[in-house]
Design an enzyme around this catalytic site. Structure first.
Site, PDB file in Angstrom:
ATOM      1  N   ALA A  56      49.189 100.475  42.241  1.00 31.40           N
ATOM      2  CA  ALA A  56      50.379  99.512  42.747  1.00 31.40           C
ATOM      3  C   ALA A  56      51.450  99.553  41.099  1.00 31.40           C
ATOM      4  CB  ALA A  56      49.796  98.494  43.290  1.00 31.40           C
ATOM      5  N   CYS A  57      52.892 100.117  42.293  1.00 33.71           N
ATOM      6  CA  CYS A  57      53.838  99.181  41.171  1.00 33.71           C
ATOM      7  C   CYS A  57      54.854  97.691  40.807  1.00 33.71           C
ATOM      8  CB  CYS A  57      55.787 100.342  41.587  1.00 33.71           C
ATOM      9  SG  CYS A  57      55.514 100.489  43.029  1.00 33.71           S
ATOM     10  N   THR A  58      55.740  97.769  41.152  1.00 32.94           N
ATOM     11  CA  THR A  58      55.989  96.522  41.015  1.00 32.94           C
ATOM     12  C   THR A  58      56.292  95.215  42.581  1.00 32.94           C
ATOM     13  OG1 THR A  58      57.498  97.057  39.313  1.00 32.94           O
ATOM     14  CG2 THR A  58      58.215  95.101  40.809  1.00 32.94           C
TER      15      THR A  58
END
Length: 580
Positions: A424-426
Site C-alpha cells: 500500500a501507499c498513501t
C-alpha cells in the site's frame, strides 16, 4: 516479462515509507523554533530527521521493496548506505582550488568538510540506491543455503553481508565521480529553475497525470529532495524547512487546488447528483472534501472522476500546472511536510512568503472548479458519484471489523490463489494478481473502494483512502489465517480423501525440510497451509517438482497451491505426520 509499470510500481510504493516520517519531522522542527515554542531540543529533534534523510531512504526503500517487508532488508539498506558513504570519502580527491587558502591541520579539516558536504548533497540519491540494492538482495537471497560450516550466515543473515560488499561498488562510483554527479545535479537544478513558469507548469500538470500510475512519488522525490541547494541542504521541501526564502515554488501551487479546487468539485458533484441519491453520496463527498482541505490527501476525489470523465481530469491537471505558475508570479512561497492541506498551511504560516494570498487565489480556484465541473457534468451527462443509474449504483460500504474486512477484501480480490503480492501507499492498495479477471469490482466498491487502476495485465491498484496501509495488513493477515478461520474451509472432507502414495508424501516431507520441521497442516479449497519451524528450509524447486503449482510464503507458513489434488496431498501428509 514484467512491464515497466510493474517494475517501477514497487519503487513508487517504497518511497512512501520514508516520506511518511516527514510530517512528524516538520512539526517538531517548526514548533520548536523561536517564533513558536522556542525550545531548542524540539527543533533539533525535527532537524535530526531532515539531517539523516539518506539513511531513512536507505532503510525505508529496502523494507518497502522486500518480500514480507522484513526488517533484515532495512539493516541491509543501512549497511549499504554507511559503507558506501564512508568508503567514498576515502576515494575522493578534493580539488586543490578548494584548499588553497589553508595549510596543515586546517587544510585537513577543510578537505574533510568539503567531502562531508558532497556526501550530504548526494545523501538522498545514495540512500535510494542503497535501498534498491538491499531490497533486491533480500528478495534474491533471503532463503539462500550455505554449506553447513557457514550455515549461521545463511538465509536472511546473508543479506546485510552481501549489501556491505555490494556497497563497495557504489562507494567507488561516488568516490571517483561524486563531484561530477553533484555538478550534474546542480546543472539540472539550474536548468529547471531557468525554465521558470514553463517548468512549474510542466511539473504541476505531470504530477497530477502520473497519479494514475502511482509514479508521481518518483517525480516528487527528485524535486522535493534534490532540486536546488541552501546552506548544504538540497531539495525544495528540505530548503523550505531550513528557512530558504526562495524555496516552496514546487509546493505552493498545490494549496489552491487541494484546499479549494477539489472540495469545490465535490460540491459540484453533490449538486448534480440524482435527488434520490444525494443523501447517500453526500456524506462520502463531504468526507473526501474535508480530508482534502485539512490534510491535502486528494486521491479519493480524483479517482471518483478520473475514469468517468478523462477530459475533466486532464483539465484538472492543466489547472494544477497553472496554479503553480500563478503562485510563483505572485511570489507566494508555501511549504509542507506531508501535503498541501490546512494543517501544513497553519504550521508553516510564519515561514512562508505572502501566505495570505492563498485565500483570494483559493477562492478563485473554488469558483473555477465548481463552475467547470458542474457545467461539464450537466452538458456531457457524466456519471459522477450519485448520477449512476439505479442498477449500476454502488451499494453502501459495508461496516466490518478488521478481521472481517481483510477476509472480505481477500475474497473480492479472487482469494489467496490470485494474489502474488499486497502492499500500500498513501491511499491505495498496490497488488500483483495472477488474473485481473478474478477481481470482483462491485464487491470491492461495496467495501469502500473508490477507484481502480490497472497499469499492466497483472498489476492492480485499488483506491481506498488513508486506511490503505491498514487494509493491506488485514488482507495479509487473512491470507495467513489458519483453516478454521477461513469461510471456505472443509476440514471434514480431508478424512475421506484417498491419500497420495507414501513415496509421494515422502517427497513433500523432504521438500518441506523434513518431518521434524512441519507443524500444522490445514487445507482451504485447493491450497495447503503448512506451518514450518524453519520456513527457509522449504525447497521451492523440489516442491514444484512434486506437483505444487505455486507457492506463497507468509511469516512462518507456506501456502501450497495444488489444485484438485490438495485433499489427497493433505491426507498423505497427515498420515505421514501421524507416525511421529
Amino acid at each position: 516479462m514484467k512491464s515497466v509499470f510493474e517494475v517501477l510500481q514497487p519503487l513508487g510504493r517504497a518511497l512512501m515509507l520514508p516520506i511518511a516520517v516527514l510530517p512528524a519531522a516538520g512539526i517538531l522542527l517548526r514548533i520548536g523554533q523561536p517564533d513558536l515554542l522556542n525550545v531548542a531540543f524540539i527543533t533539533e529533534a525535527g532537524n535530526a530527521i531532515f539531517a539523516n534523510l539518506g539513511l531513512l531512504f536507505a532503510a525505508g526503500v529496502a523494507v518497502g521493496l522486500a518480500k514480507e517487508n522484513h526488517g533484515a532488508a532495512a539493516i541491509a539498506g543501512v549497511v549499504c548506505y554507511v559503507v558506501a558513504t564512508y568508503a567514498a570519502k576515502a576515494l575522493m580527491v578534493v580539488p586543490p582550488s578548494e584548499l588553497s587558502s589553508y595549510s596543515g591541520k586546517a587544510a585537513e579539516w577543510a578537505a574533510s568538510a568539503f567531502k562531508d558536504q558532497t556526501i550530504k548533497h548526494l545523501s538522498v540519491p545514495t540512500g535510494i540506491v542503497s535501498g534498491l540494492v538491499a531490497g533486491w538482495l533480500y528478495n534474491r537471497y533471503h532463503a539462500i543455503k550455505l554449506p553447513e560450516y557457514l550455515a549461521f550466515f545463511g538465509g536472511r543473515r546473508f543479506v546485510p553481508i552481501a549489501a556491505g560488499f555490494s556497497a563497495l561498488l557504489l562507494a567507488f562510483v561516488i568516490g571517483t565521480s561524486g563531484f561530477a554527479i553533484e555538478h550534474a545535479m546542480d546543472v539540472f537544478s539550474h536548468g529547471v529553475v531557468q525554465l521558470g513558469a514553463l517548468g512549474l507548469f510542466i511539473y504541476g500538470a505531470l504530477n497530477r497525470l502520473l497519479i494514475v500510475t502511482g509514479l508521481h512519488h518518483i517525480l516528487n522525490s527528485l524535486v522535493w529532495f534534490n532540486l536546488g541547494s541552501f546552506h548544504g541542504v538540497t531539495g525544495d521541501l528540505n530548503r523550505f524547512a531550513a528557512g530558504d526564502p526562495s524555496a516552496g515554488a514546487f509546493m505552493s501551487g498545490f494549496f489552491p487546488v487541494m484546499m479549494f479546487g477539489l472540495p469545490a468539485a465535490c460540491l459540484a458533484m453533490y449538486h448534480t447528483a440524482r435527488p434520490d441519491r444525494k443523501k447517500e453520496v453526500g456524506g462520502m463527498l463531504a468526507s473526501m472534501a474535508l480530508t482534502a482541505f485539512l490534510t491535502g490527501v486528494t486521491e479519493p476525489i480524483e479517482f471518483s472522476f478520473m475514469f468517468l470523465a478523462p477530459p475533466l481530469y486532464a483539465l484538472h491537471a492543466v489547472l494544477t500546472g497553472f496554479s503553480m505558475v500563478v503562485m510563483s508570479l505572485l511570489n507566494v512561497h508555501l511549504g509542507f511536510g506531508f501535503s498541501a492541506g490546512f494543517f501544513d498551511y497553519v504550521i508553516n504560516f510564519n515561514k512562508a512568503q505572502h501566505p495570505w494570498l492563498l485565500v483570494p487565489v483559493g477562492m478563485a480556484y473554488f469558483a473555477i472548479y465548481y463552475g467547470l465541473f458542474r457545467l461539464a457534468i450537466r452538458v456531457f451527462n457524466l456519471k459522477t458519484l450519485g448520477r449512476e443509474e439505479p442498477s449500476a449504483a454502488t451499494a453502501p460500504a459495508k461496516v466490518v471489523d478488521a478481521a472481517g474486512r481483510g477476509q472480505a477484501y481477500l475474497a473480492a480480490l479472487g482469494g489467496t490463489e490470485n494474489i502474488a503480492s499486497v502492499d500500500a501507499c498513501t491511499t491505495r492498495l498496490r497488488l500483483i494478481v495472477n488474473s485481473n479477471a478474478a477481481v470482483d469490482e462491485p464487491k470491492l466498491k461495496a467495501l469502500g473502494a473508490k477507484g481502480f487502476v490497472r497499469p499492466s495485465a497483472n498489476a492492480l491498484q485499488v483506491v481506498v483512502g488513508p486506511v490503505a496501509d491498514q487494509v493491506a495488513s488485514e488482507i495479509r493477515a487473512a491470507m495467513n489465517r489458519p483453516l478454521a478461520a477461513a469461510p471456505s474451509a472443509r476440514p471434514v472432507e480431508t478424512a475421506k480423501a484417498k491419500p497420495i502414495p507414501l513415496g509421494a508424501a515422502a517427497a513433500y516431507l523432504k521438500a518441506l525440510g523434513g518431518i521434524v520441521n512441519i507443524g500444522r497442516v490445514s487445507r482451504c479449497a485447493s491450497r495447503l497451509v503448512v506451518d514450518l519451524k524453519d520456513p527457509n528450509a522449504a525447497d521451492e524447486a523440489a516442491l514444484r517438482g512434486a506437483g505444487v503449482r505455486s507457492l506463497v510464503r507468509f511469516g512462518g507458513s507456506v501456502h501450497l497451491i495444488l489444485g484438485p489434488d490438495a485433499d489427497k496431498v493433505e491426507a498423505g501428509l497427515v498420515a505421514a505426520l501421524g507416525t511421529r
